[in-house]
Design a protein around this motif. Sequence first.
Motif, PDB file in Angstrom:
ATOM      1  N   LEU A 284       3.731  -0.941  20.457  1.00 47.28           N
ATOM      2  CA  LEU A 284       3.262   0.313  21.044  1.00 47.28           C
ATOM      3  C   LEU A 284       4.265   1.439  20.817  1.00 47.28           C
ATOM      4  CD1 LEU A 284       1.780  -1.053  24.400  1.00 47.28           C
ATOM      5  CD2 LEU A 284       0.498  -0.172  22.438  1.00 47.28           C
ATOM      6  N   LEU A 285       5.556   1.114  20.922  1.00 51.35           N
ATOM      7  CA  LEU A 285       6.583   2.121  20.652  1.00 51.35           C
ATOM      8  C   LEU A 285       6.619   2.496  19.177  1.00 51.35           C
ATOM      9  CD1 LEU A 285       9.423   0.775  22.965  1.00 51.35           C
ATOM     10  CD2 LEU A 285       8.194   2.926  23.235  1.00 51.35           C
ATOM     11  N   ARG A 286       6.351   1.540  18.299  1.00 46.02           N
ATOM     12  CA  ARG A 286       6.288   1.846  16.857  1.00 46.02           C
ATOM     13  C   ARG A 286       5.140   2.807  16.574  1.00 46.02           C
ATOM     14  NH1 ARG A 286       3.649   0.853  12.463  1.00 46.02           N
ATOM     15  NH2 ARG A 286       2.084  -0.386  13.567  1.00 46.02           N
ATOM     16  N   ARG A 287       3.989   2.571  17.230  1.00 48.08           N
ATOM     17  CA  ARG A 287       2.849   3.467  17.056  1.00 48.08           C
ATOM     18  C   ARG A 287       3.160   4.855  17.619  1.00 48.08           C
ATOM     19  NH1 ARG A 287      -2.322  -0.351  18.866  1.00 48.08           N
ATOM     20  NH2 ARG A 287      -1.943  -2.035  17.359  1.00 48.08           N
ATOM     21  N   LYS A 288       3.888   4.875  18.746  1.00 51.55           N
ATOM     22  CA  LYS A 288       4.255   6.160  19.351  1.00 51.55           C
ATOM     23  C   LYS A 288       5.169   6.945  18.410  1.00 51.55           C
ATOM     24  CE  LYS A 288       6.502   8.032  23.506  1.00 51.55           C
ATOM     25  NZ  LYS A 288       7.152   7.696  24.796  1.00 51.55           N
ATOM     26  N   ALA A 289       6.131   6.255  17.791  1.00 53.49           N
ATOM     27  CA  ALA A 289       7.033   6.914  16.839  1.00 53.49           C
ATOM     28  C   ALA A 289       6.261   7.428  15.630  1.00 53.49           C
ATOM     29  CB  ALA A 289       8.123   5.934  16.399  1.00 53.49           C
ATOM     30  N   LYS A 290       5.330   6.649  15.148  1.00 51.08           N
ATOM     31  CA  LYS A 290       4.515   7.060  13.997  1.00 51.08           C
ATOM     32  C   LYS A 290       3.705   8.300  14.334  1.00 51.08           C
ATOM     33  CE  LYS A 290       1.002   5.283  10.797  1.00 51.08           C
ATOM     34  NZ  LYS A 290       0.134   4.104  10.458  1.00 51.08           N
ATOM     35  N   ARG A 291       3.162   8.322  15.564  1.00 55.26           N
ATOM     36  CA  ARG A 291       2.376   9.470  15.992  1.00 55.26           C
ATOM     37  C   ARG A 291       3.248  10.720  16.107  1.00 55.26           C
ATOM     38  NH1 ARG A 291       0.653   7.296  20.116  1.00 55.26           N
ATOM     39  NH2 ARG A 291       1.903   8.263  21.763  1.00 55.26           N
ATOM     40  N   LEU A 292       4.458  10.551  16.642  1.00 55.16           N
ATOM     41  CA  LEU A 292       5.370  11.698  16.776  1.00 55.16           C
ATOM     42  C   LEU A 292       5.793  12.227  15.408  1.00 55.16           C
ATOM     43  CD1 LEU A 292       7.627  10.548  19.751  1.00 55.16           C
ATOM     44  CD2 LEU A 292       6.051  12.492  19.727  1.00 55.16           C
ATOM     45  N   ARG A 293       6.018  11.342  14.451  1.00 53.18           N
ATOM     46  CA  ARG A 293       6.381  11.794  13.104  1.00 53.18           C
ATOM     47  C   ARG A 293       5.250  12.599  12.474  1.00 53.18           C
ATOM     48  NH1 ARG A 293       8.802   6.464  12.745  1.00 53.18           N
ATOM     49  NH2 ARG A 293       6.934   5.645  11.706  1.00 53.18           N
ATOM     50  N   LYS A 294       4.019  12.168  12.749  1.00 53.41           N
ATOM     51  CA  LYS A 294       2.869  12.867  12.176  1.00 53.41           C
ATOM     52  C   LYS A 294       2.651  14.209  12.865  1.00 53.41           C
ATOM     53  CE  LYS A 294      -2.072  12.272  11.263  1.00 53.41           C
ATOM     54  NZ  LYS A 294      -3.258  11.362  11.386  1.00 53.41           N
ATOM     55  N   GLU A 295       2.794  14.247  14.202  1.00 47.55           N
ATOM     56  CA  GLU A 295       2.533  15.476  14.948  1.00 47.55           C
ATOM     57  C   GLU A 295       3.604  16.526  14.740  1.00 47.55           C
ATOM     58  OE1 GLU A 295       2.193  14.142  18.943  1.00 47.55           O
ATOM     59  OE2 GLU A 295       0.156  13.332  18.716  1.00 47.55           O
ATOM     60  N   THR A 296       4.875  16.093  14.634  1.00 46.51           N
ATOM     61  CA  THR A 296       5.983  17.048  14.531  1.00 46.51           C
ATOM     62  C   THR A 296       6.438  17.287  13.103  1.00 46.51           C
ATOM     63  OG1 THR A 296       7.672  15.319  14.777  1.00 46.51           O
ATOM     64  CG2 THR A 296       6.795  16.320  16.807  1.00 46.51           C
ATOM     65  N   GLY A 297       6.102  16.388  12.201  1.00 47.06           N
ATOM     66  CA  GLY A 297       6.592  16.491  10.835  1.00 47.06           C
ATOM     67  C   GLY A 297       8.053  16.120  10.702  1.00 47.06           C
ATOM     68  N   ASP A 298       8.652  15.604  11.769  1.00 40.49           N
ATOM     69  CA  ASP A 298      10.063  15.217  11.774  1.00 40.49           C
ATOM     70  C   ASP A 298      10.166  13.701  11.580  1.00 40.49           C
ATOM     71  OD1 ASP A 298      12.753  14.749  12.262  1.00 40.49           O
ATOM     72  OD2 ASP A 298      12.863  16.264  13.854  1.00 40.49           O
ATOM     73  N   GLU A 299      10.730  13.298  10.457  1.00 40.38           N
ATOM     74  CA  GLU A 299      10.809  11.872  10.126  1.00 40.38           C
ATOM     75  C   GLU A 299      11.926  11.157  10.871  1.00 40.38           C
ATOM     76  OE1 GLU A 299       8.684  10.138   8.245  1.00 40.38           O
ATOM     77  OE2 GLU A 299       7.501  11.973   8.146  1.00 40.38           O
ATOM     78  N   ARG A 300      12.680  11.877  11.708  1.00 44.23           N
ATOM     79  CA  ARG A 300      13.777  11.222  12.434  1.00 44.23           C
ATOM     80  C   ARG A 300      13.299  10.398  13.623  1.00 44.23           C
ATOM     81  NH1 ARG A 300      17.766  16.193  13.450  1.00 44.23           N
ATOM     82  NH2 ARG A 300      15.732  17.197  13.738  1.00 44.23           N
ATOM     83  N   TRP A 301      12.075  10.637  14.100  1.00 37.90           N
ATOM     84  CA  TRP A 301      11.554   9.827  15.197  1.00 37.90           C
ATOM     85  C   TRP A 301      11.437   8.377  14.740  1.00 37.90           C
ATOM     86  CZ3 TRP A 301      11.605  11.814  19.832  1.00 37.90           C
ATOM     87  CH2 TRP A 301      11.433  13.185  20.014  1.00 37.90           C
ATOM     88  N   ILE A 302      11.968   7.472  15.535  1.00 41.99           N
ATOM     89  CA  ILE A 302      11.973   6.059  15.149  1.00 41.99           C
ATOM     90  C   ILE A 302      11.950   5.174  16.393  1.00 41.99           C
ATOM     91  CG2 ILE A 302      14.513   5.901  15.100  1.00 41.99           C
ATOM     92  CD1 ILE A 302      14.217   4.048  12.650  1.00 41.99           C
TER      93      ILE A 302
END
Length: 465
Positions: A284-302
Amino acid sequence: MAAGNSDPPTTQPSPTSTIYSPETRRPSDAMPTNGPKELVDVEKQDPREKDRAGEGTDVGGDDEVVRAENDKTDEDRFTVRWEGPDDLGDPLNTPGWKKWVMTLVLAVSCQCVTCCSSMASDTYAGLEAEFGVSQEVCILTVSLFVAGLGVGPLFLGPVSEFLGRAKVLHYGFAGFFLFNFPVAFANNIAVHIIFRFLTGFAGSAFLSVSGGAISDVFTNAKVGTPMMIFSAAPFIGPVLGPLVSGFINEHTNWRWTYYVIIIWAAVMLVLLLVFVPESYSPELLRRKAKRLRKETGDERWISPVEKLNRTFWEALKKSIKTPFILLSTQYMVLFLDLWSALILGILYLFFGGVPYVFRTQHGFTLQQTGLSFLGIGLGQVVAVASQPYFNGKYRLQVKKHGGAAPPEARLVAGKFGAVLCPLGILLFGLTSFSNVHWIVPIIMSSFFGAGMVFSFTSTFTYLVE
């Protein structure tokens, strides 16, 4: 969504999800990462922890908060975690009714898989007549199914680490459902027994993950009762199998044994898809990070699990190797596993012993012989109903040890099982003669049924902790 660290400082490595206290989170929630040790973001942490953090501080406390925030690295700032104890994304915050519906659906589905293993014991006569094989060959339908249940988790266990629990549960049960078609419609014994193995193999994926799904949504203090219910279901299943298949094979073709399983599995598969969502916190946290990377365009979310950079083959090698390492180095694990294996083996011996006793000694029909397993089933139900007593014992241990009971506190029920299992076998043997009323050995077998549930549930919960 903020990804700040909202948990109080711990001595463990970075957790996959926030560990608020020993009473509310389980040790299995912790997952080591390659990142630096966590820093506490006091501004974003749980107000209850923030109040405690502020006790005894002076006006200069705000400067320390600022320094702590500035000292955090990008890796700390962009590591995705739960935002507090009330984060709705955390599986532990699943509504109570959903937790219990999920538990019941998983328990009945497990019962379906294990019931399928023993239902075959009443099809031997039909298989012998249709395929012209001996009873020894027919017994392979049970043996190979159980072999598939045992081998499958070694290879399918690591899959949940990469796909999450829900996909393994859904695809595993779907495989079990589909593989039962060749079993039911086989035109020769080879096809029948090969797909019996594959059915057990697919079913093992479901069995190996479903217990973890329950522990995902219940806190350590409350997991005892649902785990007892869930743990009893796979063992009630084999007892239910001869009871159901006895009526089927007494009145119709042996293939209807598997038609019934297919219908049952179809219903449970629909319920699994509707009521059992993803509950594995790392996924679930991996999916949350993937969603944040897509929404913000910031690839540092992990997410913490993504930091591990594990491959499937590494996880597979570890999955195959770890059980043997534990068995060879941890004697408690070795002896508990031997104990569990012995009890499970004796349960399956009952499928041969009980029909012999009641058909040869008391002249029972096939369906009456199936009903004779109700004694073991009654013992299992009584054992599950006694769970509140053991929950009370466990709470006393928690209080005695300052809020965190030792894992050995889970073995209290096992002490009863250690006595009741051999007692039940002995009394069943002593009363299994034609001059003893048939109800007596059935009642005596209930002691074994209760002892089996006590033994397995105590072993499972102890090894988890």
